[in-house]
Design a protein around this motif. Sequence first.
Motif, PDB file in Angstrom:
ATOM      1  N   VAL A 192       0.836  -1.208   0.000  1.00  0.00           N
ATOM      2  CA  VAL A 192       0.000   0.000   0.000  1.00  0.00           C
ATOM      3  C   VAL A 192       0.874   1.263   0.000  1.00  0.00           C
ATOM      4  N   ALA A 193       1.911   1.274   0.828  1.00  0.00           N
ATOM      5  CA  ALA A 193       2.771   2.467   0.896  1.00  0.00           C
ATOM      6  C   ALA A 193       3.489   2.688  -0.433  1.00  0.00           C
ATOM      7  N   SER A 194       3.903   1.596  -1.083  1.00  0.00           N
ATOM      8  CA  SER A 194       4.674   1.721  -2.329  1.00  0.00           C
ATOM      9  C   SER A 194       3.867   2.383  -3.443  1.00  0.00           C
ATOM     10  N   MET A 232      13.236   0.478   2.786  1.00  0.00           N
ATOM     11  CA  MET A 232      11.957   1.148   2.531  1.00  0.00           C
ATOM     12  C   MET A 232      11.420   1.660   3.859  1.00  0.00           C
ATOM     13  N   THR A 233      10.867   2.858   3.829  1.00  0.00           N
ATOM     14  CA  THR A 233      10.082   3.365   4.944  1.00  0.00           C
ATOM     15  C   THR A 233       8.712   3.673   4.382  1.00  0.00           C
ATOM     16  N   GLY A 234       7.677   3.294   5.086  1.00  0.00           N
ATOM     17  CA  GLY A 234       6.333   3.557   4.570  1.00  0.00           C
ATOM     18  C   GLY A 234       5.331   3.699   5.699  1.00  0.00           C
ATOM     19  N   SER A 235       4.276   4.462   5.428  1.00  0.00           N
ATOM     20  CA  SER A 235       3.125   4.546   6.336  1.00  0.00           C
ATOM     21  C   SER A 235       1.896   4.276   5.483  1.00  0.00           C
ATOM     22  N   ILE A 236       0.931   3.573   6.033  1.00  0.00           N
ATOM     23  CA  ILE A 236      -0.293   3.376   5.250  1.00  0.00           C
ATOM     24  C   ILE A 236      -1.122   4.663   5.346  1.00  0.00           C
ATOM     25  N   ARG A 249      -0.954   8.424   8.112  1.00  0.00           N
ATOM     26  CA  ARG A 249       0.101   9.388   7.758  1.00  0.00           C
ATOM     27  C   ARG A 249      -0.040  10.688   8.545  1.00  0.00           C
ATOM     28  N   GLY A 250       1.057  11.413   8.618  1.00  0.00           N
ATOM     29  CA  GLY A 250       1.019  12.738   9.251  1.00  0.00           C
ATOM     30  C   GLY A 250       0.893  12.686  10.758  1.00  0.00           C
ATOM     31  N   ARG A 251       1.147  11.507  11.370  1.00  0.00           N
ATOM     32  CA  ARG A 251       1.061  11.390  12.831  1.00  0.00           C
ATOM     33  C   ARG A 251       2.427  11.130  13.456  1.00  0.00           C
ATOM     34  N   GLY A 252       3.471  11.276  12.656  1.00  0.00           N
ATOM     35  CA  GLY A 252       4.813  11.071  13.209  1.00  0.00           C
ATOM     36  C   GLY A 252       5.234   9.617  13.275  1.00  0.00           C
ATOM     37  N   LEU A 253       4.487   8.707  12.642  1.00  0.00           N
ATOM     38  CA  LEU A 253       4.803   7.280  12.797  1.00  0.00           C
ATOM     39  C   LEU A 253       6.020   6.851  11.977  1.00  0.00           C
ATOM     40  N   ALA A 254       6.232   7.457  10.802  1.00  0.00           N
ATOM     41  CA  ALA A 254       7.430   7.114  10.036  1.00  0.00           C
ATOM     42  C   ALA A 254       8.668   7.579  10.798  1.00  0.00           C
ATOM     43  N   LYS A 255       8.572   8.780  11.373  1.00  0.00           N
ATOM     44  CA  LYS A 255       9.694   9.278  12.185  1.00  0.00           C
ATOM     45  C   LYS A 255       9.984   8.321  13.337  1.00  0.00           C
ATOM     46  N   LEU A 256       8.928   7.913  14.015  1.00  0.00           N
ATOM     47  CA  LEU A 256       9.083   7.055  15.191  1.00  0.00           C
ATOM     48  C   LEU A 256       9.698   5.704  14.798  1.00  0.00           C
ATOM     49  N   GLU A 309      10.880  14.622  -5.451  1.00  0.00           N
ATOM     50  CA  GLU A 309       9.456  14.962  -5.263  1.00  0.00           C
ATOM     51  C   GLU A 309       8.879  14.384  -3.972  1.00  0.00           C
ATOM     52  N   ASN A 310       9.672  13.611  -3.228  1.00  0.00           N
ATOM     53  CA  ASN A 310       9.126  12.951  -2.043  1.00  0.00           C
ATOM     54  C   ASN A 310       9.274  13.834  -0.808  1.00  0.00           C
ATOM     55  N   GLY A 311       8.489  14.914  -0.777  1.00  0.00           N
ATOM     56  CA  GLY A 311       8.563  15.887   0.326  1.00  0.00           C
ATOM     57  C   GLY A 311       8.458  15.258   1.700  1.00  0.00           C
TER      58      GLY A 311
HETATM   59  C1  LIG Z   1       6.981   9.176   3.395  1.00  0.00           C
HETATM   60  C2  LIG Z   1       6.030   8.536   4.397  1.00  0.00           C
HETATM   61  C3  LIG Z   1       6.671   7.238   4.895  1.00  0.00           C
HETATM   62  C4  LIG Z   1       5.840   9.491   5.589  1.00  0.00           C
HETATM   63  O1  LIG Z   1       5.028   8.823   6.578  1.00  0.00           O
HETATM   64  P1  LIG Z   1       4.308   9.611   7.797  1.00  0.00           P
HETATM   65  O2  LIG Z   1       3.960   8.591   8.812  1.00  0.00           O
HETATM   66  O3  LIG Z   1       3.236  10.477   7.269  1.00  0.00           O
HETATM   67  O4  LIG Z   1       5.527  10.490   8.299  1.00  0.00           O
HETATM   68  P2  LIG Z   1       5.590  11.401   9.623  1.00  0.00           P
HETATM   69  O5  LIG Z   1       4.228  11.762  10.065  1.00  0.00           O
HETATM   70  O6  LIG Z   1       6.486  10.729  10.615  1.00  0.00           O
HETATM   71  O7  LIG Z   1       6.385  12.690   9.093  1.00  0.00           O
HETATM   72  C5  LIG Z   1       5.971  13.312   7.906  1.00  0.00           C
HETATM   73  C6  LIG Z   1       6.713  14.623   7.731  1.00  0.00           C
HETATM   74  O8  LIG Z   1       6.538  15.039   6.356  1.00  0.00           O
HETATM   75  C7  LIG Z   1       6.051  16.396   6.329  1.00  0.00           C
HETATM   76  N1  LIG Z   1       5.294  16.525   5.116  1.00  0.00           N
HETATM   77  C8  LIG Z   1       4.101  15.995   4.795  1.00  0.00           C
HETATM   78  N2  LIG Z   1       3.760  16.298   3.526  1.00  0.00           N
HETATM   79  C9  LIG Z   1       4.772  17.037   3.024  1.00  0.00           C
HETATM   80  C10 LIG Z   1       5.038  17.611   1.748  1.00  0.00           C
HETATM   81  N3  LIG Z   1       4.175  17.497   0.746  1.00  0.00           N
HETATM   82  N4  LIG Z   1       6.195  18.289   1.578  1.00  0.00           N
HETATM   83  C11 LIG Z   1       7.091  18.408   2.591  1.00  0.00           C
HETATM   84  N5  LIG Z   1       6.897  17.838   3.815  1.00  0.00           N
HETATM   85  C12 LIG Z   1       5.754  17.167   4.014  1.00  0.00           C
HETATM   86  C13 LIG Z   1       5.255  16.502   7.584  1.00  0.00           C
HETATM   87  O9  LIG Z   1       5.054  17.836   7.952  1.00  0.00           O
HETATM   88  C14 LIG Z   1       6.164  15.730   8.587  1.00  0.00           C
HETATM   89  O10 LIG Z   1       7.272  16.507   8.950  1.00  0.00           O
HETATM   90  P3  LIG Z   1       7.279  17.401  10.294  1.00  0.00           P
HETATM   91  O11 LIG Z   1       6.847  16.494  11.404  1.00  0.00           O
HETATM   92  O12 LIG Z   1       8.717  17.832  10.426  1.00  0.00           O
HETATM   93  O13 LIG Z   1       6.325  18.491  10.066  1.00  0.00           O
HETATM   94  C15 LIG Z   1       4.652   8.260   3.757  1.00  0.00           C
HETATM   95  O14 LIG Z   1       4.175   9.449   3.139  1.00  0.00           O
HETATM   96  C16 LIG Z   1       4.667   7.150   2.717  1.00  0.00           C
HETATM   97  O15 LIG Z   1       4.477   5.965   3.073  1.00  0.00           O
HETATM   98  N6  LIG Z   1       4.876   7.493   1.428  1.00  0.00           N
HETATM   99  C17 LIG Z   1       4.903   6.477   0.341  1.00  0.00           C
HETATM  100  C18 LIG Z   1       6.110   5.558   0.437  1.00  0.00           C
HETATM  101  C19 LIG Z   1       7.409   6.306   0.273  1.00  0.00           C
HETATM  102  O16 LIG Z   1       7.546   7.177  -0.569  1.00  0.00           O
HETATM  103  N7  LIG Z   1       8.389   5.922   1.118  1.00  0.00           N
HETATM  104  C20 LIG Z   1       9.705   6.470   1.028  1.00  0.00           C
HETATM  105  C21 LIG Z   1      10.484   5.828  -0.034  1.00  0.00           C
HETATM  106  S1  LIG Z   1      12.060   6.566  -0.235  1.00  0.00           S
END
Ligand SMILES: CC(C)(COP(=O)(O)OP(=O)(O)OC[C@H]1O[C@@H](n2cnc3c(N)ncnc32)[C@H](O)[C@@H]1OP(=O)(O)O)[C@@H](O)C(=O)NCCC(=O)NCCS
Length: 296
Positions: A171-173, A231-235, A239-246, A270-272
């Motif tokens: 799903v994350a991919s 790979m790091t991913g969140s479903i 998302r946006g709850r700090g779980l990828a960071k954690l 492009e992966n902000g």
């Molecule tokens: C990338 C991903 C893992 C982030 O997961 P998440 O659980 O939402 O991440 P977190 O909540 O821990 O942190 C997200 C951060 O991105 C920031 N963010 C969100 N959307 C953003 C955007 N469009 N541009 C810049 N920053 C953005 C958030 O503000 C947060 O940072 P902050 O806490 O410093 O404000 C998730 O979006 C994902 O699974 N994406 C698809 C898979 C992928 O691309 N994985 C990486 C492969 S290299």
Amino acid sequence: MDIRPAVPEDAEAVSALRRATFSYLVMSAATARYMIAVQPPAARVLALVAVADGEIVGWGSAGLNTWTSEAGQAGVTIYVHPEHRGQGIGGALAQRLHEHLGGIGAVRARTFATAEGVEFAKKFGYDGTRQMHYAGVDPRELPERPAQAEGIELVTMDQLDPRQAYAADAVASLDEPGDSPTDAVDYDDWLEEIWHAPGLDKALSVAAMAGDEVAAFAAIETDGDRAWSAMTGSIPAYRGRGLAKLAKWEALRRCADAGIVGAFTSNDDENGPMLAVNNWLGYRRVATQTGLLRKF
Ligand SMILES: CC(C)(COP(=O)(O)OP(=O)(O)OC[C@H]1O[C@@H](n2cnc3c(N)ncnc32)[C@H](O)[C@@H]1OP(=O)(O)O)[C@@H](O)C(=O)NCCC(=O)NCCS
């Protein structure tokens, strides 16, 4: 100079060549051996080595992307040891690989090139400006641990049923930026290529669980004292709850405890969100490669 198909016994030399060419990439000899020996038949991969004076000095591989619903999407990888460049080795590899792709139904091939490789790729008909950033961090120097999220439990991935990990990864991919969507990941292929791959260290990889569901995960591959973020991913619902960071913070802390001194990753420009997570973790950019495409 001789070009021949790669065999598993080349693994040590291929891993060393890759390290000599790209200091920031991480691929153990065991991973290289697995990559040479185990490929899905539908990918029709051709893997070649260039040998000079008995030494492997170049690598070239090409095959179809079997994880996308788009037909004929191919990938090409070529690298030559810095001391053996300018002698036609890369060009000879490219020619063999493109002939192969032409014969297996490739419609489009993607490659990544360093700054000096872009002109080389253009000569072979590639074009494009997609940016892939490489970055590294010393996992012994992380920021303060983020607060634990309510209702979320962190576990190492060796405690998961592979189906749980697969569900989150698939799903994350879907949302990872790229030229073709990763939307056709077969479970059995995933088991073989990802879950059973020797480089994946499930005791260092971490999942953030919401009940029985993987809400976020950080997968780690290792080679000695260096790690690669597989790979790091969140479903999406989490998302946006700090779980990828954690999850990634916890995985990197485990890496530090295991003696890892350098952790590396790659992210599309492009992966902000992922760049934000990695910047927060303290990753520093070490290189940028250009993604280019060629039609067949
Ligand atoms: C990338 C991903 C893992 C982030 O997961 P998440 O659980 O939402 O991440 P977190 O909540 O821990 O942190 C997200 C951060 O991105 C920031 N963010 C969100 N959307 C953003 C955007 N469009 N541009 C810049 N920053 C953005 C958030 O503000 C947060 O940072 P902050 O806490 O410093 O404000 C998730 O979006 C994902 O699974 N994406 C698809 C898979 C992928 O691309 N994985 C990486 C492969 S290299």
